[in-house]
Design an enzyme around this catalytic site. Structure first.
Site, short mmCIF file in Angstrom:
data_model
loop_
_atom_site.label_atom_id
_atom_site.label_comp_id
_atom_site.label_asym_id
_atom_site.label_seq_id
_atom_site.Cartn_x
_atom_site.Cartn_y
_atom_site.Cartn_z
N SER A 1 0.80 -1.22 0.00
CA SER A 1 0.00 0.00 0.00
C SER A 1 0.83 1.27 0.00
O SER A 1 0.28 2.37 -0.04
CB SER A 1 -0.94 0.00 1.21
OG SER A 1 -0.20 -0.02 2.41
N LYS B 1 -6.45 3.49 8.70
CA LYS B 1 -5.61 4.53 8.10
C LYS B 1 -6.26 5.90 8.19
O LYS B 1 -5.59 6.91 8.42
CB LYS B 1 -5.30 4.16 6.65
CG LYS B 1 -4.41 2.93 6.50
CD LYS B 1 -4.26 2.52 5.06
CE LYS B 1 -3.38 1.26 4.95
NZ LYS B 1 -3.25 0.80 3.55
#
Length: 799
Positions: free
Chosen positions: A697, A740
């Site tokens: 990611s 996140k």
């Protein structure tokens, strides 16, 4: 320090051949030993296996030479060189050399005198060295030397007397030696001490110091031998007393039988018989219990097995075999209890209410095993306690962290001394109910050791189709676990084996937002810490502004454990002032925190980090919640290499390669000179180098950092990003969006760049975080460049 080693000469044929190096008169072939020290005067059998050692011995025999025996510094070194050997050893005569039928070489060596290596001559086909032979010191024997020699001889003779099978020849040798040096060497040769200590004695040339060193080592061994002899005498005396006690008890039992008196054992058997009848065991289990009771009745009371059988019967009697009366589940009351115990977590509480509703409508049904997964401190264990309260059942907890033995789950067989049932049966006995709520904490931290796999043992426990006949190794009879409500907790799913994870329904708990932490602190944490520190609400108060400051500047976590600790610190400060009489009521506001908790520990470092080209802010998922991650890129003159640092995993390294390849491919459209890649080395670093990092990611953040570096455009300081990148320039979806996003809010980020294919995960993000963040959805890598990079300097309006 001068290197005195000479270059190795031409050494002739390989070991076992007829040739070999010719050595100077003062040189010796060296025989390295792993953990053995040969002393002058001692005779020692050795087994030689290394080709170099065989060559050294063969050379010495062929040339009629002596050999130098030296101990290695590290016994694990398979092929030692000169640098791996001590410089003090023993010159030895080879008395016997035999090659066994299995190909091993055996020799007998006799130590002659000490030597010191002057320089190393060769290392192949064997090690050779120029040496200085050390003569035993001569001169008048002082009274100090005489006294030490006499003391050492007396110690050695006492030690030989304490040894069970001491050779008579060794006793005569100790008595016959009249010189202090040989006596010290003989005692040291046969003394049971570490090889390093023997090497120190070998290197001690001063006679008085050598006698003292050997005497001290022998004193320690004498203490052990004396204690061993004393323990042996006590053990023999204890056995004699036990045999006498057994005989007397048998005589007493015979007398009681003759008099017709009922002994205490009969009363105990009767009591156990009544307890078995009242325990409500299934027919199969009761049959086993009565069989063991009959065995106990026939056994003497002093038999060791009698205690084991009695303990086994106690376990069978005390286990809750009967099913308690089913209490009706009040769904409204359960919802009230969950709201009272936990703030937020609406989806999780809704799923728990559904679970309880199904249990109410189908009490005999096979309920799923719930697994709460989330970072530490978000309330997983307390949710299990709330479920127990809502169902009106007993609560028990089993910690699985660090368990690496299958017997911890299934128990030990009764044949082992000190055997006990496994943790599951122990927890049910402690709860005292067969339908308790049993929480298996930290299931992701199960280990796997030499004694089986505990995760495999849990498969039967957590399978509704199998656990109604769970068989613990200690009990040896089936126990029905189907009515136990199992709840498990974990920080991450990756380490849970697939078959075990398949038996559980996973409910994910992510980190809390700042507003949720404030509500939790106000409703629960402050009240709990007031009670813990002996304060009443009217005596101490923490304002909401102070709580927000603690959340922002003194803690950075997904849960609230550290927040509660900091609140406790602040209230302890208030408790000191009230206990001293300095104040009757203390109100803690935001300006007071610096004096109480110290300067702020966390600050918004994003703007400072991203103030130069080549730095981008990424978003990462960790087992303890989300976090921000800085990607730093720089270039130096070179040949086009890519350097990656920061303890990156394989997947993250491949993301960096893909990002660089994409930048090279789009260099012309991005305004980058393609020749810069051939003349420069690109270095990508991810700070916090001590922490391992992996995953795909960070691809978008690495791409943006590289473009920022090569176009000299800075990344916006209020922007963070996540997403996997492909060589076609597509931004691919990633996981952990909720964690996140909450991490971005905690770090003071205003804009978040995410893959467009993760738009479906937006509703999982807490509403407070959605309001405070601007989301930019990325389809292609160009979207990230347009959204993340500042305008070029020449294009800015003020320039």
């Amino acid at each position: 320090m001068e290197d005195r080693r000479r270059p190795a000469p031409d050494l002739g044929p390989a070991p076992g051949g007829s040739g070999g190096p010719s050595l100077p008169p003062d040189a010796l072939p060296i025989l390295p030993l792993r953990e053995t020290v040969l002393f002058p005067g001692a005779v020692m059998p050795l087994v030689v296996g290394r080709p170099s050692s065989v060559a050294a011995v063969q050379h010495a025999i062929r040339e009629g030479q002596q050999v130098g025996v030296v101990m290695q510094r590290d016994p694990q070194t398979a092929e030692p060189t000169a640098a791996d050997l001590h410089r003090t050893g023993t010159v030895a005569n080879i008395l016997r050399w035999v090659t066994a039928p299995d190909g091993s070489h055996q020799l007998v060596c006799q130590g002659v005198q000490r030597f010191r290596v002057l320089d190393w001559i060769a290392e192949r086909p064997f090690i050779a060295a120029g040496v200085h032979r050390i003569e035993e010191p001569e001169g008048p024997r002082t009274p100090e030397i005489e006294a030490r020699m006499l003391h050492l001889r007396n110690q050695a003779l006492e030690a030989l007397q304490l040894l069970p099978q001491a050779p008579e020849e060794l006793v005569k040798a100790v008595q016959a030696i009249g010189d202090p040096g040989p006596l010290a060497d003989l005692v040291a040769a046969y003394l049971d001490i570490r090889p390093e200590e023997k090497q120190e004695i070998l290197e001690t040339l001063d006679l008085q110091a050598r006698l003292d060193r050997v005497s001290r080592a022998l004193s320690r061994r004498l203490e052990v031998l004396r204690l061993t002899a004393e323990i042996g005498r006590e053990t023999r005396a204890s056995l004699d007393a036990r045999q006498r006690e057994v005989l007397l008890r048998e005589q007493m039992a015979a007398i009681q039988r003759q008099l017709g008196e009922e002994d205490g054992k009969a009363a105990e058997i009767k009591e156990l018989d009544e307890a078995i009848a009242k325990a409500g065991m299934p027919e199969e289990v009761e049959k086993v219990a009565r069989k063991e009771l009959r065995r106990l009745e026939r056994m003497p009371e002093t038999s060791p097995e009698a205690g084991m059988v009695r303990t086994y019967l106690d376990w069978l009697i005390e286990l809750p075999w009967r099913l308690p009366e089913e209490k009706p589940i009040d769904i409204a009351e359960a919802r009230r209890i969950l709201d009272e115990d936990h703030f937020g977590l609406e989806k999780i509480k809704r799923r728990i209410v559904e679970y309880l509703a199904v249990r109410k409508l189908a009490p005999e049904g096979k309920a799923p095993i719930l697994c709460f997964v989330g970072p530490p401190g978000v309330g997983k264990t307390s949710l299990g306690q709330s479920i127990a309260r809502a169902m009106g059942r007993k609560f028990a907890r089993v910690s699985l962290g660090g368990v690496h033995d299958e017997a911890e789950i299934r128990g030990h067989r009764r044949t082992y001394i000190g055997a006990l049932p496994g943790n599951i049966i122990q927890a049910i006995r402690k709860a005292g109910a067969r339908d308790c709520v049993l929480m298996l904490d930290e299931i992701d931290k199960l280990g796997r050791g030499l004694h089986g796999d505990p995760a495999a043992a849990l498969l039967e426990v957590l399978d509704p189709e199998q656990n109604q006949t769970f068989r613990d190794n200690y009990l040896g009879v089936p126990f029905d676990l189907s009515r136990v409500v199992f709840i498990t907790t974990a920080n991450m799913l990756d380490t849970i084996p697939g078959p075990l994870r398949d038996r559980m329904e996973v409910i994910e708990l992510s980190g809390y937002t700042e507003e949720e932490k404030l509500q939790i602190a106000r409703r629960y944490l402050v009240r709990r810490q007031l009670e813990a520190n002996g304060l009443r609400p009217e005596q101490a108060e923490i304002t909401d502004e102070a709580l927000r400051a603690v959340i922002r500047h003194y803690t950075r976590e997904a849960g609230v454990r550290n927040l509660e600790r900091e609140i406790g610190r602040a209230l302890r400060h208030a408790a000191v002032r009230i206990a001293e009489g300095a104040a009757e009521r203390v109100r803690i506001d935001e300006p007071d925190l610096a004096a109480i908790l110290g300067p702020p520990r966390f600050e918004n470092e994003v703007a400072m980090r991203t103030s130069i080209p080549g730095v981008a802010t990424g978003l990462a998922w960790t087992p303890v919640g989300g976090d921000i991650l800085f990607i730093e890129a720089t270039r130096t003159p070179g040949s086009g290499k890519l350097i990656l640092t920061g303890q990156l995993g394989d997947v993250m390294r491949e993301s960096a390669q893909a990002a660089l390849s994409l930048v090279k491919n789009r260099a012309a459209s991005l305004g980058i000179d393609p020749g810069v890649f051939e003349k420069s080395d690109i270095h990508i670093h991810v700070p916090a180098g001590a922490v391992p990092k992996d995953g795909p990611s960070a691809g978008v953040a690495m791409f943006v950092a590289l473009v920022s570096l090569l176009t000299e455009r800075t990344v916006r300081s209020d922007t963070a990003m996540t997403g996997e990148i492909s060589l076609r320039g597509l931004v691919l979806p990633v996981g952990g969006i909720k964690e996140k996003a909450t991490a971005a809010v905690r770090a003071g980020i205003a804009r978040v760049l995410m893959p467009a294919r993760n738009r479906k995960d937006l509703e999982e993000i807490p509403e407070d975080a959605r309001k405070r963040l601007e989301f930019v959805w990325l389809e292609r890598a160009e979207d990230a460049i347009a959204a993340a990079l500042e305008a070029p300097r020449s294009a800015r309006p003020d320039e």
